[in-house]
Design a protein around this motif. Structure first.
Motif, PDB file in Angstrom:
ATOM      1  N   ARG A  21       0.785  -0.969  -0.014  1.00 27.62           N
ATOM      2  CA  ARG A  21       0.035  -0.089  -0.040  1.00 27.62           C
ATOM      3  C   ARG A  21       0.780   1.264   0.080  1.00 27.62           C
ATOM      4  NH1 ARG A  21      -3.798  -1.271   3.564  1.00 27.62           N
ATOM      5  NH2 ARG A  21      -5.128  -1.842   1.872  1.00 27.62           N
ATOM      6  N   ALA A  22       1.804   1.579   0.768  1.00 32.84           N
ATOM      7  CA  ALA A  22       2.712   2.278   0.865  1.00 32.84           C
ATOM      8  C   ALA A  22       3.575   2.710  -0.275  1.00 32.84           C
ATOM      9  CB  ALA A  22       3.809   2.363   2.128  1.00 32.84           C
ATOM     10  N   LEU A  23       3.590   1.686  -1.223  1.00 31.52           N
ATOM     11  CA  LEU A  23       4.541   1.891  -2.278  1.00 31.52           C
ATOM     12  C   LEU A  23       3.652   2.131  -3.593  1.00 31.52           C
ATOM     13  CD1 LEU A  23       6.954  -0.943  -2.057  1.00 31.52           C
ATOM     14  CD2 LEU A  23       7.614   1.564  -2.226  1.00 31.52           C
ATOM     15  N   ALA A  24       2.124   2.165  -3.163  1.00 29.59           N
ATOM     16  CA  ALA A  24       1.004   2.161  -4.387  1.00 29.59           C
ATOM     17  C   ALA A  24       1.004   1.051  -5.174  1.00 29.59           C
ATOM     18  CB  ALA A  24       1.094   3.538  -4.825  1.00 29.59           C
ATOM     19  N   ASP A  50      21.898  -9.828   9.079  1.00 30.93           N
ATOM     20  CA  ASP A  50      23.250 -10.405   9.271  1.00 30.93           C
ATOM     21  C   ASP A  50      23.878 -10.361   7.962  1.00 30.93           C
ATOM     22  OD1 ASP A  50      23.116 -10.418  11.986  1.00 30.93           O
ATOM     23  OD2 ASP A  50      22.801 -12.548  11.998  1.00 30.93           O
ATOM     24  N   HIS A  51      23.061 -10.558   6.679  1.00 29.90           N
ATOM     25  CA  HIS A  51      23.441 -10.782   5.390  1.00 29.90           C
ATOM     26  C   HIS A  51      23.530  -9.131   4.815  1.00 29.90           C
ATOM     27  CE1 HIS A  51      23.944 -14.848   4.752  1.00 29.90           C
ATOM     28  NE2 HIS A  51      23.439 -15.283   5.916  1.00 29.90           N
ATOM     29  N   GLY A  52      23.456  -8.279   5.458  1.00 28.60           N
ATOM     30  CA  GLY A  52      23.657  -6.795   4.943  1.00 28.60           C
ATOM     31  C   GLY A  52      22.183  -6.271   4.286  1.00 28.60           C
ATOM     32  N   VAL A  53      20.829  -6.794   4.678  1.00 26.86           N
ATOM     33  CA  VAL A  53      19.709  -6.134   3.971  1.00 26.86           C
ATOM     34  C   VAL A  53      19.145  -5.512   5.052  1.00 26.86           C
ATOM     35  CG1 VAL A  53      17.589  -7.020   3.064  1.00 26.86           C
ATOM     36  CG2 VAL A  53      19.457  -8.258   2.736  1.00 26.86           C
ATOM     37  N   TRP A  54      19.076  -4.110   4.672  1.00 27.71           N
ATOM     38  CA  TRP A  54      18.443  -3.142   5.559  1.00 27.71           C
ATOM     39  C   TRP A  54      17.115  -2.572   5.190  1.00 27.71           C
ATOM     40  CZ3 TRP A  54      20.068  -2.818  10.366  1.00 27.71           C
ATOM     41  CH2 TRP A  54      21.436  -3.562  10.873  1.00 27.71           C
ATOM     42  N   PRO A  55      15.936  -2.263   5.825  1.00 23.05           N
ATOM     43  CA  PRO A  55      14.939  -1.763   5.326  1.00 23.05           C
ATOM     44  C   PRO A  55      14.826  -0.773   4.136  1.00 23.05           C
ATOM     45  CG  PRO A  55      14.611  -1.929   7.711  1.00 23.05           C
ATOM     46  CD  PRO A  55      16.292  -2.326   7.483  1.00 23.05           C
ATOM     47  N   LEU A  58      16.182  -2.021   1.008  1.00 23.68           N
ATOM     48  CA  LEU A  58      15.552  -2.899   0.344  1.00 23.68           C
ATOM     49  C   LEU A  58      14.218  -2.295  -0.224  1.00 23.68           C
ATOM     50  CD1 LEU A  58      14.705  -5.950  -0.216  1.00 23.68           C
ATOM     51  CD2 LEU A  58      13.562  -6.053   1.963  1.00 23.68           C
ATOM     52  N   ARG A  59      13.599  -1.297   0.547  1.00 27.22           N
ATOM     53  CA  ARG A  59      12.512  -0.648  -0.027  1.00 27.22           C
ATOM     54  C   ARG A  59      12.696   0.054  -1.243  1.00 27.22           C
ATOM     55  NH1 ARG A  59      11.519   0.916   4.899  1.00 27.22           N
ATOM     56  NH2 ARG A  59      10.016  -0.786   5.883  1.00 27.22           N
ATOM     57  N   THR A  60      14.087   0.575  -1.108  1.00 25.51           N
ATOM     58  CA  THR A  60      14.440   1.380  -2.595  1.00 25.51           C
ATOM     59  C   THR A  60      14.547   0.331  -3.591  1.00 25.51           C
ATOM     60  OG1 THR A  60      15.645   2.928  -1.219  1.00 25.51           O
ATOM     61  CG2 THR A  60      16.148   2.790  -3.496  1.00 25.51           C
ATOM     62  N   ALA A  61      15.086  -0.922  -3.553  1.00 25.01           N
ATOM     63  CA  ALA A  61      15.260  -1.836  -4.292  1.00 25.01           C
ATOM     64  C   ALA A  61      13.889  -2.469  -4.979  1.00 25.01           C
ATOM     65  CB  ALA A  61      15.993  -3.057  -3.924  1.00 25.01           C
ATOM     66  N   VAL A  62      12.894  -2.494  -4.063  1.00 26.79           N
ATOM     67  CA  VAL A  62      11.699  -2.964  -4.477  1.00 26.79           C
ATOM     68  C   VAL A  62      10.884  -1.749  -5.352  1.00 26.79           C
ATOM     69  CG1 VAL A  62       9.166  -3.548  -3.636  1.00 26.79           C
ATOM     70  CG2 VAL A  62      11.232  -4.392  -2.474  1.00 26.79           C
ATOM     71  N   ALA A  63      11.036  -0.785  -4.829  1.00 25.34           N
ATOM     72  CA  ALA A  63      10.475   0.651  -5.462  1.00 25.34           C
ATOM     73  C   ALA A  63      10.812   0.662  -6.951  1.00 25.34           C
ATOM     74  CB  ALA A  63      10.393   1.787  -4.578  1.00 25.34           C
ATOM     75  N   ARG A  64      12.319   0.502  -7.015  1.00 31.29           N
ATOM     76  CA  ARG A  64      12.922   0.794  -8.463  1.00 31.29           C
ATOM     77  C   ARG A  64      12.654  -0.424  -9.538  1.00 31.29           C
ATOM     78  NH1 ARG A  64      18.800   3.123  -6.718  1.00 31.29           N
ATOM     79  NH2 ARG A  64      18.062   5.486  -6.839  1.00 31.29           N
ATOM     80  N   ARG A  65      12.336  -1.470  -8.708  1.00 33.20           N
ATOM     81  CA  ARG A  65      12.224  -2.736  -9.603  1.00 33.20           C
ATOM     82  C   ARG A  65      10.646  -2.648 -10.265  1.00 33.20           C
ATOM     83  NH1 ARG A  65      13.362  -8.178 -10.091  1.00 33.20           N
ATOM     84  NH2 ARG A  65      11.779  -9.505 -10.798  1.00 33.20           N
ATOM     85  N   ALA A  66       9.863  -1.814  -9.435  1.00 35.30           N
ATOM     86  CA  ALA A  66       8.482  -1.696  -9.894  1.00 35.30           C
ATOM     87  C   ALA A  66       8.531  -0.411 -10.751  1.00 35.30           C
ATOM     88  CB  ALA A  66       7.447  -1.743  -8.813  1.00 35.30           C
ATOM     89  N   GLY A  67       9.487   0.378 -10.715  1.00 32.02           N
ATOM     90  CA  GLY A  67       9.465   1.653 -11.445  1.00 32.02           C
ATOM     91  C   GLY A  67       9.054   2.664 -10.603  1.00 32.02           C
ATOM     92  N   GLN A 155      15.296 -12.693  -6.509  1.00 33.89           N
ATOM     93  CA  GLN A 155      16.218 -11.784  -7.617  1.00 33.89           C
ATOM     94  C   GLN A 155      16.465 -10.565  -6.949  1.00 33.89           C
ATOM     95  OE1 GLN A 155      13.276 -11.557 -10.676  1.00 33.89           O
ATOM     96  NE2 GLN A 155      13.787 -13.552 -11.399  1.00 33.89           N
ATOM     97  N   ILE A 156      15.648  -9.965  -6.095  1.00 32.02           N
ATOM     98  CA  ILE A 156      16.068  -8.660  -5.400  1.00 32.02           C
ATOM     99  C   ILE A 156      17.323  -8.813  -4.338  1.00 32.02           C
ATOM    100  CG2 ILE A 156      15.517  -6.905  -3.852  1.00 32.02           C
ATOM    101  CD1 ILE A 156      12.721  -7.007  -5.048  1.00 32.02           C
TER     102      ILE A 156
END
Length: 180
Positions: A21-24, A50-55, A58-67, A155-156
């Motif tokens: 919802r926040a990412l529309a 622990d594997h270097g994934v921070w909110p 990750l949010r930026t990567a998800v948003a970029r993937r969706a354009g 994939q992300i």
């Protein structure tokens, strides 16, 4: 199936809807469930961090993937557009942060799960059964999200440089330790 979910696992699924919802976004994909896990405080969130994934990353990567990610200033500059100047003009006219959250961005009502996110949740049950656990924890959901490397979640993470096999091994060890 959801009755077998731990409180943390249920919360991560609820949070996935909030993330979509926040990412529309119109649907809840595996990437949103991954964001929901990361926002929790359970073993899955710890393993991801622990594997270097921070909110934020990750949010930026998800948003970029969706354009729907932030504007790429360098790409716009190649077209002769100065993003800083555009942002300054917009904020002078419409107020601070005018480009950050467009009006009507948040979607209301039910957001359906994609086929892949449903499959990942089903796979979380299979991983719990495989590990001989009677409950589905957030770590089992993470294993479901990592099960098929075709899922957007996997994939992300791969694009972010995460070693999926290492993450699978770490979360499995955490789940076994919690079950003991």
């Amino acid at each position: 199936m959801f009755e077998r979910f731990t409180k943390e696992a249920r919360n991560s699924v609820v949070q996935a809807q909030a993330e979509a919802r926040a990412l529309a976004h119109r649907t809840i994909g595996p990437e949103h469930v991954l964001l929901g896990l990361l926002d929790g405080g359970g073993p899955a969130a710890h393993a991801l961090r622990d594997h270097g994934v921070w909110p934020v990353a990750l949010r930026t990567a998800v948003a970029r993937r969706a354009g729907t990610g932030p504007l790429d200033a360098e790409a716009l500059r190649t077209l002769g557009i100065d993003l800083d100047a555009v942002r300054e003009a917009a904020e002078e006219t419409f107020g601070e942060g005018a480009l950050d959250a467009p009006a009507g961005r948040f979607r209301k009502g039910h957001i359906p799960f994609t086929r892949d996110s449903k499959k990942a949740l089903e796979l979380s049950l299979r991983h719990a059964v495989r590990l001989k656990h009677d409950r589905i924890a957030d770590g089992h959901i993470l294993l479901g999200l990592l099960h098929d490397e075709g899922f957007a979640s996997a994939q992300i993470l791969t694009d972010m440089g995460v070693d999926l096999d290492g993450l699978r091994g770490d979360i499995t060890r955490m789940l076994d330790a919690d079950a003991a």
